[in-house]
Scaffold this active site. Sequence first.
Site, PDB file in Angstrom:
ATOM      1  N   LEU A 110      35.875 -31.676   8.223  1.00 56.47           N
ATOM      2  CA  LEU A 110      35.384 -31.409   6.880  1.00 56.47           C
ATOM      3  C   LEU A 110      34.435 -30.217   6.952  1.00 56.47           C
ATOM      4  O   LEU A 110      33.685 -30.054   7.924  1.00 56.47           O
ATOM      5  CB  LEU A 110      34.656 -32.625   6.319  1.00 56.47           C
ATOM      6  CG  LEU A 110      35.501 -33.891   6.099  1.00 56.47           C
ATOM      7  CD1 LEU A 110      34.622 -35.013   5.567  1.00 56.47           C
ATOM      8  CD2 LEU A 110      36.650 -33.616   5.140  1.00 56.47           C
ATOM      9  N   TYR A 124      41.998 -23.777   8.403  1.00 56.93           N
ATOM     10  CA  TYR A 124      43.441 -23.605   8.598  1.00 56.93           C
ATOM     11  C   TYR A 124      44.124 -23.177   7.293  1.00 56.93           C
ATOM     12  O   TYR A 124      44.918 -22.230   7.270  1.00 56.93           O
ATOM     13  CB  TYR A 124      44.025 -24.915   9.101  1.00 56.93           C
ATOM     14  CG  TYR A 124      45.487 -24.872   9.483  1.00 56.93           C
ATOM     15  CD1 TYR A 124      45.905 -24.291  10.674  1.00 56.93           C
ATOM     16  CD2 TYR A 124      46.458 -25.452   8.665  1.00 56.93           C
ATOM     17  CE1 TYR A 124      47.245 -24.265  11.041  1.00 56.93           C
ATOM     18  CE2 TYR A 124      47.796 -25.437   9.019  1.00 56.93           C
ATOM     19  CZ  TYR A 124      48.178 -24.845  10.206  1.00 56.93           C
ATOM     20  OH  TYR A 124      49.505 -24.823  10.560  1.00 56.93           O
TER      21      TYR A 124
END
Length: 444
Positions: free
Chosen positions: A293, A350
């Site tokens: 996160l 990502y």
Amino acid sequence: MAKKGFLEKLINSPLAAKAGVPQGYPLRRYTPGEPLLHAPVVVGGNGRLVDALTRTLEGPYKLLKMEADSPRAGIVFDATGLTRPEDLHELHSFFHPQLKKVADNARLVVIGTTPELIDDTDARIAARALEGFTRSLAKEMRKAATVQLVYVDPAITSENFDRVESTLRFLLSGKSAYVDGQVLRVTDAPVQAPADWEKPLAGRIAVVTGAARGIGAVIAETLARDGASVICVDVPQAGEGLTKTANKVKGTALPLDVTDPAAADKLAQHAQERYGTKIDVLVHNAGVTRDKLLVNMDENRWNMVQNINLVAPVRITEKLLEADALGANPAVIGVSSTSGIAGNRGQTNYGTTKAGVIGFVDSLKDRLAELGGNVNAVAPGFIETDMTAAMPTGPREIGRRLNSLQQGGQPRDVAEAVAFFAATSSTSVNGNTLRVCGQSMLGA
């Protein structure tokens, strides 16, 4: 571990299927030497390309008349003649009777005119409507049948229809087994058909980064199968796997960190020293994940993913272009992800890079077109790899089924899409990001 194996077996068992757990129909993938399709093709429509479609397809495929009762593994509809919203009823008129005769693993393809290139308001509306039709129909199909939309430049007519042939051969074959509900745009750029469609990359020098294992190794194998000489690239630490891949494809191994500022120079030098020529195909497959996160993500995790997944492909390509180190009709292929399209929890780093790959493709398409080449990206969804095998059973099994084909894809599915983009017969296919995801329910 034993419990995990038991749960996986149970979820994928006939008992689970009877209980309503989706199992997915076996996909018919491409095998060299076998027919592209296992049953005939039907061509319909009354647009400007229907005659060229028939002429192009009657060589590699057996064609059926629309009224025939035999199963059809291919259905191609020329929708370029639908120029008003009122004309869209022809989609129902054609497909409604055809769908009752569809074979398993069938390939349905609609051909339309690229909406952004249409001046007439009515015609542009009708062309854009095709996307909703094909994506929706793809979600209705069963037994691994797929539906795709091909938008072609309005300048493409029966006289220059060769621009479309490579795309049709890809979509009307097992090479596109895990591609579903997608849209490809074909430009009016000249193409070079191969002497042998079984070897469309003959004579091409290809670079594949991240080639030591996984999807990268399979991409190298697939490009070599199609006739390319492959330079296999990976970090020095992956030397054993890299050598194994290079030996398997009868190519060469180049241990190289793609984030090295001199990476482009080393690639160009290797191609010149080992093959005496420039690089024709550049596949930016190397990539990493470092999931967290954002609130818990340290700077190193962010930077590593950013530099390997996005900065390296951008800078390497720029330097090769500046040095004139790419050959004639060059093909550049990036590897994006559905995470870069739909986003994914815990993957801000990502997802950012994979969306950036799409921007990379869009920004370079005109430059590559000027060189007689193309740049595209593949965006894999849930692909069966070591990474997905290590996922917890529940998320993995849900991920496998969260698409219209109700199963995970294979590395070869991604590799087939890369090989399609890499051929000189596909230089008219430029600026696309093709999802290889079985029409994932996540994202567009």
